[in-house]
Write a protein that holds these residues in place. Structure first.
Motif, PDB file in Angstrom:
ATOM      1  N   LEU A   5       0.909  -1.328  -0.054  1.00  0.00           N
ATOM      2  CA  LEU A   5       0.026   0.003   0.144  1.00  0.00           C
ATOM      3  C   LEU A   5       0.854   1.230  -0.244  1.00  0.00           C
ATOM      4  CD1 LEU A   5      -2.545   1.455   0.159  1.00  0.00           C
ATOM      5  CD2 LEU A   5      -2.738   1.093   2.889  1.00  0.00           C
ATOM      6  N   ILE A   6       1.884   1.227   1.059  1.00  0.00           N
ATOM      7  CA  ILE A   6       2.981   2.316   0.736  1.00  0.00           C
ATOM      8  C   ILE A   6       3.629   2.526  -0.456  1.00  0.00           C
ATOM      9  CG2 ILE A   6       4.839   3.211   1.972  1.00  0.00           C
ATOM     10  CD1 ILE A   6       4.093   1.788   4.557  1.00  0.00           C
ATOM     11  N   GLN A   7       4.064   1.518  -1.052  1.00  0.00           N
ATOM     12  CA  GLN A   7       4.645   1.637  -2.505  1.00  0.00           C
ATOM     13  C   GLN A   7       3.777   2.353  -3.550  1.00  0.00           C
ATOM     14  OE1 GLN A   7       5.802  -2.232  -2.684  1.00  0.00           O
ATOM     15  NE2 GLN A   7       7.928  -1.893  -1.975  1.00  0.00           N
ATOM     16  N   ILE A   8       2.317   1.790  -3.527  1.00  0.00           N
ATOM     17  CA  ILE A   8       1.376   2.481  -4.498  1.00  0.00           C
ATOM     18  C   ILE A   8       1.349   3.864  -4.118  1.00  0.00           C
ATOM     19  CG2 ILE A   8      -0.891   2.506  -5.089  1.00  0.00           C
ATOM     20  CD1 ILE A   8      -0.891  -0.707  -4.677  1.00  0.00           C
ATOM     21  N   LEU A   9       1.014   4.234  -2.760  1.00  0.00           N
ATOM     22  CA  LEU A   9       0.966   5.686  -2.362  1.00  0.00           C
ATOM     23  C   LEU A   9       2.202   6.530  -2.887  1.00  0.00           C
ATOM     24  CD1 LEU A   9      -0.706   5.319   1.132  1.00  0.00           C
ATOM     25  CD2 LEU A   9      -1.636   6.259  -1.049  1.00  0.00           C
ATOM     26  N   GLU A  50       8.096  -2.529  -8.485  1.00  0.00           N
ATOM     27  CA  GLU A  50       7.194  -3.021  -7.290  1.00  0.00           C
ATOM     28  C   GLU A  50       5.798  -2.948  -7.958  1.00  0.00           C
ATOM     29  OE1 GLU A  50       9.855  -1.291  -6.694  1.00  0.00           O
ATOM     30  OE2 GLU A  50      10.818  -1.927  -5.223  1.00  0.00           O
ATOM     31  N   ILE A  51       5.531  -1.693  -8.819  1.00  0.00           N
ATOM     32  CA  ILE A  51       4.214  -1.683  -9.242  1.00  0.00           C
ATOM     33  C   ILE A  51       3.999  -2.573 -10.211  1.00  0.00           C
ATOM     34  CG2 ILE A  51       2.668   0.185 -10.515  1.00  0.00           C
ATOM     35  CD1 ILE A  51       3.306   0.699  -7.586  1.00  0.00           C
ATOM     36  N   LEU A  52       4.783  -3.030 -11.040  1.00  0.00           N
ATOM     37  CA  LEU A  52       4.733  -4.116 -12.244  1.00  0.00           C
ATOM     38  C   LEU A  52       4.368  -5.389 -11.298  1.00  0.00           C
ATOM     39  CD1 LEU A  52       7.440  -3.264 -14.507  1.00  0.00           C
ATOM     40  CD2 LEU A  52       5.031  -2.816 -15.046  1.00  0.00           C
ATOM     41  N   ILE A  53       4.844  -5.877 -10.414  1.00  0.00           N
ATOM     42  CA  ILE A  53       4.733  -6.963  -9.390  1.00  0.00           C
ATOM     43  C   ILE A  53       3.259  -7.029  -8.934  1.00  0.00           C
ATOM     44  CG2 ILE A  53       5.566  -8.399  -7.580  1.00  0.00           C
ATOM     45  CD1 ILE A  53       8.498  -7.491  -7.960  1.00  0.00           C
ATOM     46  N   ASN A 197      10.578   3.157   2.688  1.00  0.00           N
ATOM     47  CA  ASN A 197       9.298   3.359   1.988  1.00  0.00           C
ATOM     48  C   ASN A 197       8.284   4.357   2.868  1.00  0.00           C
ATOM     49  OD1 ASN A 197       8.848   2.074  -0.944  1.00  0.00           O
ATOM     50  ND2 ASN A 197       9.833   0.704   0.201  1.00  0.00           N
ATOM     51  N   ILE A 198       8.426   4.196   4.168  1.00  0.00           N
ATOM     52  CA  ILE A 198       7.856   5.051   5.059  1.00  0.00           C
ATOM     53  C   ILE A 198       8.138   6.482   5.106  1.00  0.00           C
ATOM     54  CG2 ILE A 198       7.125   5.570   7.521  1.00  0.00           C
ATOM     55  CD1 ILE A 198       6.938   2.216   7.958  1.00  0.00           C
ATOM     56  N   ILE A 199       9.794   6.578   4.976  1.00  0.00           N
ATOM     57  CA  ILE A 199      10.376   7.782   5.090  1.00  0.00           C
ATOM     58  C   ILE A 199       9.852   8.420   3.661  1.00  0.00           C
ATOM     59  CG2 ILE A 199      12.476   8.953   4.778  1.00  0.00           C
ATOM     60  CD1 ILE A 199      13.570   6.734   6.790  1.00  0.00           C
ATOM     61  N   MET A 200      10.121   7.688   2.500  1.00  0.00           N
ATOM     62  CA  MET A 200       9.864   8.262   1.460  1.00  0.00           C
ATOM     63  C   MET A 200       8.471   8.914   1.040  1.00  0.00           C
ATOM     64  SD  MET A 200      12.244   8.388  -0.776  1.00  0.00           S
ATOM     65  CE  MET A 200      13.916   7.655  -1.086  1.00  0.00           C
ATOM     66  N   LEU A 201       7.310   8.160   1.824  1.00  0.00           N
ATOM     67  CA  LEU A 201       5.902   8.412   1.870  1.00  0.00           C
ATOM     68  C   LEU A 201       5.870   9.920   2.564  1.00  0.00           C
ATOM     69  CD1 LEU A 201       2.889   7.896   0.880  1.00  0.00           C
ATOM     70  CD2 LEU A 201       2.823   6.724   3.051  1.00  0.00           C
ATOM     71  N   GLY A 202       6.527   9.788   3.618  1.00  0.00           N
ATOM     72  CA  GLY A 202       6.472  11.206   4.384  1.00  0.00           C
ATOM     73  C   GLY A 202       7.072  12.140   3.716  1.00  0.00           C
ATOM     74  N   GLY A 203       8.164  11.725   2.868  1.00  0.00           N
ATOM     75  CA  GLY A 203       8.917  12.802   2.068  1.00  0.00           C
ATOM     76  C   GLY A 203       8.005  13.462   0.790  1.00  0.00           C
ATOM     77  N   ALA A 204       7.267  12.525   0.299  1.00  0.00           N
ATOM     78  CA  ALA A 204       6.023  12.784  -0.740  1.00  0.00           C
ATOM     79  C   ALA A 204       5.398  13.989  -0.107  1.00  0.00           C
ATOM     80  CB  ALA A 204       5.418  11.593  -1.207  1.00  0.00           C
ATOM     81  N   PHE A 205       4.486  13.784   1.180  1.00  0.00           N
ATOM     82  CA  PHE A 205       3.710  14.451   1.829  1.00  0.00           C
ATOM     83  C   PHE A 205       4.359  16.021   2.073  1.00  0.00           C
ATOM     84  CE2 PHE A 205       1.337  10.760   3.047  1.00  0.00           C
ATOM     85  CZ  PHE A 205       0.117  10.863   2.203  1.00  0.00           C
TER      86      PHE A 205
END
Length: 364
Positions: A5-9, A50-53, A197-205
Motif C-alpha cells: 500500500l505504501i509503495q502504491i501511495l 514494485e508496481i509491475l509486480i 518506504n515509510i520515510i519516502m511516503l513522508g517525504g512525498a507529503f
C-alpha cells in the motif's frame, strides 16, 4: 500488505506531484519547477518494479531495465539543476556543464558490461550510484546555503524564499543514501524496505505541502529581477564592504540621504522592497547601496530594513490605540509579509516574540 500500500501511495504521489510541478498552476519559479517536476518523475520511477509486480504485469526486458536504470541515474543531477534555477532563473548552460555527463556515461558502460558479461559487478553499480547521489546532493546543499546567505544582501523578507524546504529534502536524501549504504553492508530485507518506504511516503507529503506553497523568489519587475540575479551571481558581492567604492566623505552624505528617504517615505512598509528598488529610489547602483549599508550602518540589507520594521512594530505594540490590531495586523502595518516572518524577525532583533514584548510593555 502494508508495504505494498505504501509503495502504491509513493509512486502515485510522486507522479501526481511531478505533473503539478511541470504544469505549475501557481506560475512561480517556472524553470525551476519544470526541472523539479522531472526530478519527481525520475524519483517515482524507482518504484516501477514494485508496481509491475503488484499489478502482475509482464516484467521489463533487459534493455528496458537498462534504459530505466540509466535515466534514474540522472535523478541527483536533475535535482541539482532545479536548485540552480531556483537560485538563478536566468541561468544559461555552459560548456563545463557537460562534465555532469561523465559519471552517467561511466554508469551506462557498467550497466552494459553487467548484461553482456557473466561478471557480477552489482556492488560496483551500487557504489557508483550512491557516490553519484552524494556528490550532487552535497553540491545541491551548498548551492542552497549560498543562496540563503546571498538573499540577506538584497531581500527584506527571506523566510518564504530561503529554500529551507529544499534543504530538508536534500539532507533527507543524503541521510537515506548513507542509510542504504550501511544496511547493504550489514543487512538487507523487509525491515529496510519498509523503513525506507515509510520515510519516502513522508517525504512525498512534505514535498507536496511546501511545493504548493511556494513564493516567487525574485522580483516580478524584470529590471529589478535581472539586477538582483546579477548581484547574487556576482562572487564579489560578499567583498563589497572590503572594497572602497565610495569616498568616505560621500559615504557620510549618502548615509544621511538614505536615512531621511527611508523615514520620510516609510519605504520599509513595502514588504516587497529589495536592494534594486531602493537603489533606484536613491539614484545609485545596487553595489553602491550595498556598500553604504554595509560600511555606513554595519548591516546587510535584510538587517537594515527590518530594524525599521521592528521599531515600527514596537511602537504599535506599545500604542493603546492599536489594541484593536491583531499580531498579524501589526505585522502587515509594519511591513512584514506574514506572521511567521514577523515573529521570527522580531525575536531575532529583540530576543522576544511580539506577544511577549506587548505583555512586558503593558506591565510597565
Amino acid at each position: 500488505m502494508l508495504i505494498h500500500l505504501i509503495q502504491i501511495l509513493i509512486f502515485s504521489s510522486f507522479i501526481f506531484l511531478s505533473f503539478l510541478m511541470m504544469s505549475n498552476p501557481l506560475k512561480v519559479n517556472k524553470k525551476a519547477n519544470k526541472w523539479f517536476g522531472v526530478f519527481l518523475f525520475l524519483w517515482a520511477s524507482f518504484w516501477v518494479d514494485e508496481i509491475l509486480i503488484l499489478t502482475k504485469a509482464n516484467p521489463l526486458s533487459e534493455i528496458s531495465t537498462l534504459l530505466i536504470s540509466f535515466f534514474q541515474f540522472f535523478t541527483p543531477i536533475i535535482l541539482y539543476l532545479s536548485i540552480v534555477f531556483f537560485t538563478n532563473p536566468n541561468y544559461k548552460f555552459r560548456i563545463k556543464d557537460f562534465l555532469f555527463l561523465v559519471l552517467p556515461i561511466a554508469y551506462l558502460i557498467l550497466l552494459i558490461i553487467s548484461i553482456i558479461t557473466p561478471v557480477n559487478i552489482d556492488s560496483i553499480l551500487v557504489f557508483t550510484l550512491i557516490l553519484h547521489a552524494l556528490i550532487f546532493t552535497t553540491l545541491s546543499y551548498l548551492k542552497i546555503r549560498k543562496h540563503q546567505h546571498q538573499i540577506n544582501l538584497f531581500s527584506s523578507n527571506t523566510i518564504e524564499i530561503d529554500l529551507k524546504w529544499l534543504e530538508y529534502i536534500v539532507l533527507g536524501i543524503i541521510f537515506i543514501a548513507i542509510s542504504i549504504t550501511v544496511f547493504n553492508f550489514v543487512y538487507f530485507g523487509l525491515p529496510l524496505n519498509l523503513y525506507i518506504n515509510i520515510i519516502m511516503l513522508g517525504g512525498a507529503f512534505f514535498v507536496a505541502y511546501h511545493a504548493l506553497r511556494q513564493k516567487e523568489i525574485f522580483p516580478l519587475n524584470e529590471k529589478h529581477r535581472e539586477e538582483i540575479i546579477a548581484l547574487e551571481d556576482d562572487e564579489r558581492l560578499v567583498d563589497i564592504p572590503k572594497r572602497k567604492i565610495i569616498k568616505d566623505e560621500d559615504l557620510v552624505v549618502l548615509k544621511t540621504k538614505l536615512n531621511v528617504l527611508i523615514k520620510n517615505k516609510e519605504l520599509y512598509l513595502n514588504h516587497e522592497i529589495n536592494l534594486a528598488s531602493l537603489s533606484e529610489e536613491m539614484n545609485i547602483t545596487s553595489h553602491q547601496l550595498s556598500y553604504i549599508i554595509n560600511n555606513g550602518f554595519n548591516q546587510n540589507f535584510f538587517q537594515f530594513i527590518n530594524e525599521y520594521r521592528v521599531e515600527k512594530a514596537k511602537t504599535l505594540l506599545m500604542d493603546k490605540s492599536s489594541d484593536n490590531l491583531s499580531i498579524l495586523g501589526i505585522a502587515y502595518e509594519s511591513g512584514f509579509s506574514s506572521k511567521t516572518a514577523f515573529n521570527t524577525t522580531f525575536k531575532k532583533f529583540t530576543n522576544q516574540t511580539p506577544s511577549e514584548f506587548k505583555k512586558h510593555s503593558s506591565g510597565l
